[in-house]
Scaffold this active site. Structure first.
Site, PDB file in Angstrom:
ATOM      1  N   GLU A   1      10.895  -8.284  -2.900  1.00 12.09           N
ATOM      2  CA  GLU A   1      11.409  -7.038  -2.330  1.00 12.09           C
ATOM      3  C   GLU A   1      10.740  -6.890  -0.983  1.00 12.09           C
ATOM      4  O   GLU A   1       9.552  -6.575  -0.886  1.00 12.09           O
ATOM      5  CB  GLU A   1      11.091  -5.859  -3.261  1.00 12.09           C
ATOM      6  CG  GLU A   1      11.961  -4.633  -3.004  1.00 12.09           C
ATOM      7  CD  GLU A   1      11.400  -3.720  -1.944  1.00 12.09           C
ATOM      8  OE1 GLU A   1      11.775  -3.900  -0.755  1.00 12.09           O
ATOM      9  OE2 GLU A   1      10.595  -2.856  -2.284  1.00 12.09           O
ATOM     10  N   LEU A   2      11.527  -7.146   0.091  1.00 16.75           N
ATOM     11  CA  LEU A   2      10.926  -7.390   1.396  1.00 16.75           C
ATOM     12  C   LEU A   2      11.312  -6.387   2.471  1.00 16.75           C
ATOM     13  O   LEU A   2      11.191  -6.662   3.648  1.00 16.75           O
ATOM     14  CB  LEU A   2      11.280  -8.809   1.861  1.00 16.75           C
ATOM     15  CG  LEU A   2      10.929  -9.923   0.876  1.00 16.75           C
ATOM     16  CD1 LEU A   2      11.334 -11.266   1.436  1.00 16.75           C
ATOM     17  CD2 LEU A   2       9.451  -9.896   0.520  1.00 16.75           C
TER      18      LEU A   2
ATOM     19  N   PRO B   1      -5.296  -4.466   0.337  1.00 17.65           N
ATOM     20  CA  PRO B   1      -6.745  -4.265   0.421  1.00 17.65           C
ATOM     21  C   PRO B   1      -7.182  -2.834   0.666  1.00 17.65           C
ATOM     22  O   PRO B   1      -8.260  -2.439   0.240  1.00 17.65           O
ATOM     23  CB  PRO B   1      -7.163  -5.176   1.583  1.00 17.65           C
ATOM     24  CG  PRO B   1      -5.915  -5.430   2.354  1.00 17.65           C
ATOM     25  CD  PRO B   1      -4.806  -5.411   1.368  1.00 17.65           C
TER      26      PRO B   1
ATOM     27  N   CYS C   1      10.542   1.165   2.252  1.00 18.64           N
ATOM     28  CA  CYS C   1      11.472   0.054   2.485  1.00 18.64           C
ATOM     29  C   CYS C   1      12.913   0.534   2.466  1.00 18.64           C
ATOM     30  O   CYS C   1      13.711   0.167   3.333  1.00 18.64           O
ATOM     31  CB  CYS C   1      11.271  -1.030   1.414  1.00 18.64           C
ATOM     32  SG  CYS C   1       9.641  -1.787   1.440  1.00 18.64           S
TER      33      CYS C   1
ATOM     34  N   GLU D   1      13.245  -3.517  11.612  1.00 20.28           N
ATOM     35  CA  GLU D   1      12.871  -2.445  10.690  1.00 20.28           C
ATOM     36  C   GLU D   1      11.864  -1.522  11.359  1.00 20.28           C
ATOM     37  O   GLU D   1      10.864  -1.976  11.916  1.00 20.28           O
ATOM     38  CB  GLU D   1      12.271  -3.027   9.411  1.00 20.28           C
ATOM     39  CG  GLU D   1      11.858  -1.962   8.409  1.00 20.28           C
ATOM     40  CD  GLU D   1      11.295  -2.524   7.118  1.00 20.28           C
ATOM     41  OE1 GLU D   1      11.304  -1.801   6.106  1.00 20.28           O
ATOM     42  OE2 GLU D   1      10.837  -3.686   7.123  1.00 20.28           O
TER      43      GLU D   1
ATOM     44  N   LYS E   1      -2.720  -8.481  -7.421  1.00 15.83           N
ATOM     45  CA  LYS E   1      -3.451  -8.480  -6.157  1.00 15.83           C
ATOM     46  C   LYS E   1      -2.897  -7.334  -5.319  1.00 15.83           C
ATOM     47  O   LYS E   1      -1.816  -7.431  -4.743  1.00 15.83           O
ATOM     48  CB  LYS E   1      -3.269  -9.794  -5.391  1.00 15.83           C
ATOM     49  CG  LYS E   1      -4.060  -9.805  -4.078  1.00 15.83           C
ATOM     50  CD  LYS E   1      -3.452 -10.716  -3.042  1.00 15.83           C
ATOM     51  CE  LYS E   1      -4.135 -10.565  -1.686  1.00 15.83           C
ATOM     52  NZ  LYS E   1      -4.046  -9.187  -1.102  1.00 15.83           N
TER      53      LYS E   1
ATOM     54  N   TRP F   1       0.804  -1.218   0.000  1.00 17.14           N
ATOM     55  CA  TRP F   1       0.000   0.000   0.000  1.00 17.14           C
ATOM     56  C   TRP F   1       0.841   1.274   0.000  1.00 17.14           C
ATOM     57  O   TRP F   1       0.331   2.358  -0.262  1.00 17.14           O
ATOM     58  CB  TRP F   1      -0.897   0.034   1.246  1.00 17.14           C
ATOM     59  CG  TRP F   1      -0.162  -0.326   2.515  1.00 17.14           C
ATOM     60  CD1 TRP F   1      -0.125  -1.544   3.117  1.00 17.14           C
ATOM     61  CD2 TRP F   1       0.681   0.523   3.292  1.00 17.14           C
ATOM     62  NE1 TRP F   1       0.693  -1.509   4.231  1.00 17.14           N
ATOM     63  CE2 TRP F   1       1.200  -0.244   4.357  1.00 17.14           C
ATOM     64  CE3 TRP F   1       1.056   1.869   3.209  1.00 17.14           C
ATOM     65  CZ2 TRP F   1       2.064   0.274   5.327  1.00 17.14           C
ATOM     66  CZ3 TRP F   1       1.924   2.387   4.157  1.00 17.14           C
ATOM     67  CH2 TRP F   1       2.413   1.594   5.207  1.00 17.14           C
ATOM     68  N   ASN F   2       2.136   1.209   0.310  1.00 17.20           N
ATOM     69  CA  ASN F   2       2.875   2.445   0.585  1.00 17.20           C
ATOM     70  C   ASN F   2       3.190   3.274  -0.659  1.00 17.20           C
ATOM     71  O   ASN F   2       3.333   4.486  -0.580  1.00 17.20           O
ATOM     72  CB  ASN F   2       4.142   2.172   1.394  1.00 17.20           C
ATOM     73  CG  ASN F   2       5.075   1.179   0.744  1.00 17.20           C
ATOM     74  OD1 ASN F   2       4.649   0.332  -0.045  1.00 17.20           O
ATOM     75  ND2 ASN F   2       6.350   1.271   1.059  1.00 17.20           N
TER      76      ASN F   2
ATOM     77  N   GLY G   1       6.638  -6.760   0.127  1.00 13.54           N
ATOM     78  CA  GLY G   1       5.936  -6.840   1.396  1.00 13.54           C
ATOM     79  C   GLY G   1       6.873  -7.199   2.527  1.00 13.54           C
ATOM     80  O   GLY G   1       8.084  -6.964   2.455  1.00 13.54           O
ATOM     81  N   SER G   2       6.312  -7.777   3.558  1.00 13.41           N
ATOM     82  CA  SER G   2       7.090  -8.142   4.739  1.00 13.41           C
ATOM     83  C   SER G   2       7.912  -9.388   4.482  1.00 13.41           C
ATOM     84  O   SER G   2       7.646 -10.159   3.548  1.00 13.41           O
ATOM     85  CB  SER G   2       6.153  -8.381   5.926  1.00 13.41           C
ATOM     86  OG  SER G   2       5.374  -9.559   5.701  1.00 13.41           O
TER      87      SER G   2
END
Length: 463
Positions: free
Chosen positions: A235-236, A164, A269, A366, A161, A137-138, A213-214
């Protein structure tokens, strides 16, 4: 609060005032099957289009994004709290991405001759198929398009996807794609819960997965993809070191540290999360950095004067506050902020922690929000040692007047990118990605363009 709190709906809530923006019902099984089938069918024709035709559509997509820039930027601000000036910049950056790939991408996909002893050989970059993208979402426009644009230009189709809480923004991006003239199914959007992801990855019509994501989410998806022998790009996130040496220009370093740490309310990130300062300039840098951070305007993300808006999700604000309080109990010094701000909005005060050491929470984990951690280094070698003392390895920054020493330091830093006298950034001209728990694979540049290509060797007359 940008989150889904339902097993049947994606729910978008304005983090500035807590008001519910919209509910988006999850796709039915039939709707999901239709989206997958359409993307798979579209690939059969899309792969046959000339790359020049695909590039021309990217130019049209850039124009469509700019035409609706204000609507998209407002949606970003309402759904996840990004200050609107930064949201506009994100849309413009995404349009520039389209134009860059349209101009330079076709040459990167051209067959390359290979020197062989007999016959003639070429390396071809063929499209692979339908790519499943699980996006955060960022950066709800840039993050989508930096994956979709090179995939589409290469002749793949893209099944998205999104997070949400940013469905409204995602649908505006999809409208721009359709307005540009991309065929139905080339860029698909699905609204599903987590359980459906495993089903999608197992579907033979999906050939690869890209995830931002995470670490936990990335590891779970990589495991699912591994069982199906499907490629992933992950990319986490990161805990990027920002090194300032004694000979650095402190005014420039402070300016970069503020932007590198607090843009997008610190929810980046590749943000400057661990400020590693050589002891000779520690006090001077800290004083300037605290003053500059204190001057940042916190407020309504729709106000052009705002630099720091609300955090996107209430649960992430709670988690960030716990990390700050744990670090203080472990011996860190509170130099600024350190608390949730009063009121309905999901604000966390811009925060600076001093005297942070490697065993503390603020160093080891993080910090995904407006919190900076300052650690002192004895010298340049110690700064590199501290920088590498992390589970993450996305990017790093070095500020120094000695360019040669900085270049030598880059060879020792365990990160996917190093920025000398400038803070971390993603740009279509250079590869973006990390090592260690920051993930693997690369986005952007020719590396990102070819990540989801079948690199095919064609050798003729090998006698």
């Amino acid at each position: 609060m940008t989150t889904a709190t339902s097993n049947t709906h994606a729910i978008s809530v304005n983090p500035f005032n807590g008001e519910r923006i919209a509910d988006y019902a999850y796709d039915t099984d039939l709707a999901l099957e239709a989206a997958v089938a359409q993307g798979f069918s579209a690939f059969k024709q899309w792969r046959k289009t000339d790359v020049s035709e695909r590039a021309a559509l990217l130019i049209r997509l850039a124009a469509a994004l700019r035409e609706t820039s204000e609507d998209i930027a407002r949606s970003i601000s309402l759904e996840m709290g990004k200050p609107v000036k930064q949201a506009r910049a994100e849309v413009e950056k995404s349009a520039g991405l389209c134009e860059w790939y349209a101009e330079y991408g076709p040459a990167m996909l051209a067959p390359e001759p290979a020197r062989v002893d007999n016959g003639e050989a070429h390396i071809h970059y063929r499209p692979s198929g339908m790519i499943l993208a699980i996006m955060p979402w960022n950066f709800p426009v840039w993050q989508i398009l930096r994956g979709a644009v090179p995939a589409l230009l290469a002749g793949n189709t893209f099944l998205l996807k999104p997070a949400p809480g940013v469905m409204g923004t995602t649908y505006l991006v999809k409208q721009a794609v359709l307005k540009a003239g991309f065929p139905a199914g080339a860029f698909g959007v699905i609204n599903v819960g987590t359980p459906a992801v495993a089903t999608l990855i197992a579907d033979p019509r999906v050939v690869a997965v890209t995830v931002t994501g995470s670490v936990r989410a990335g590891a779970a998806i990589a495991e699912l993809a591994g069982k199906q022998v499907k490629k992933c790009v992950l990319e986490l996130g990161g805990s990027d070191p920002f090194i300032v040496l004694n000979d650095a220009s402190l005014d420039e370093a402070v300016k970069a540290a503020v932007a590198g740490r607090y843009q997008n309310t610190g929810q980046v990130c590749a943000a400057a999360k661990r400020l590693i300062i050589e002891e000779g300039v520690l006090d001077a840098f800290t004083a300037k950095f605290v003053a500059a951070t204190r001057a940042l305007v916190v407020g309504n993300p729709l106000d052009d004067a705002t630099y720091i808006g609300p955090m996107a999700r209430f649960d992430l604000r709670d988690e960030l506050d716990k990390q700050v309080q744990d670090s203080l109990s472990e011996g860190a010094t509170l130099l600024l902020g350190g608390e949730k701000m009063a009121g309905n909005g999901n604000f966390y005060a811009p925060t600076i922690l001093g005297n942070v050491t490697p065993e503390m929470t603020a160093f080891r984990q993080e910090l995904f929000g407006p919190v900076a951690a300052i650690t002192v280094a004895r010298d340049a070698d110690h700064a590199v040692e501290l920088a590498n003392d992390s589970d993450f390895g996305l990017s790093a920054t070095i500020f120094t007047a000695d360019a040669e020493r900085a270049k030598q330091m880059t060879a020792e830093l365990e990160t996917g990118g190093v920025f000398i006298n400038g803070y971390s950034a993603s740009d279509p001209r250079v590869a973006f990605g990390g090592v260690k728990k920051s993930g693997y694979g690369r986005e952007l540049s020719h590396f990102g363009l070819r990540e989801f290509c079948n690199v095919q060797t064609v050798w003729t007359d090998r006698t």
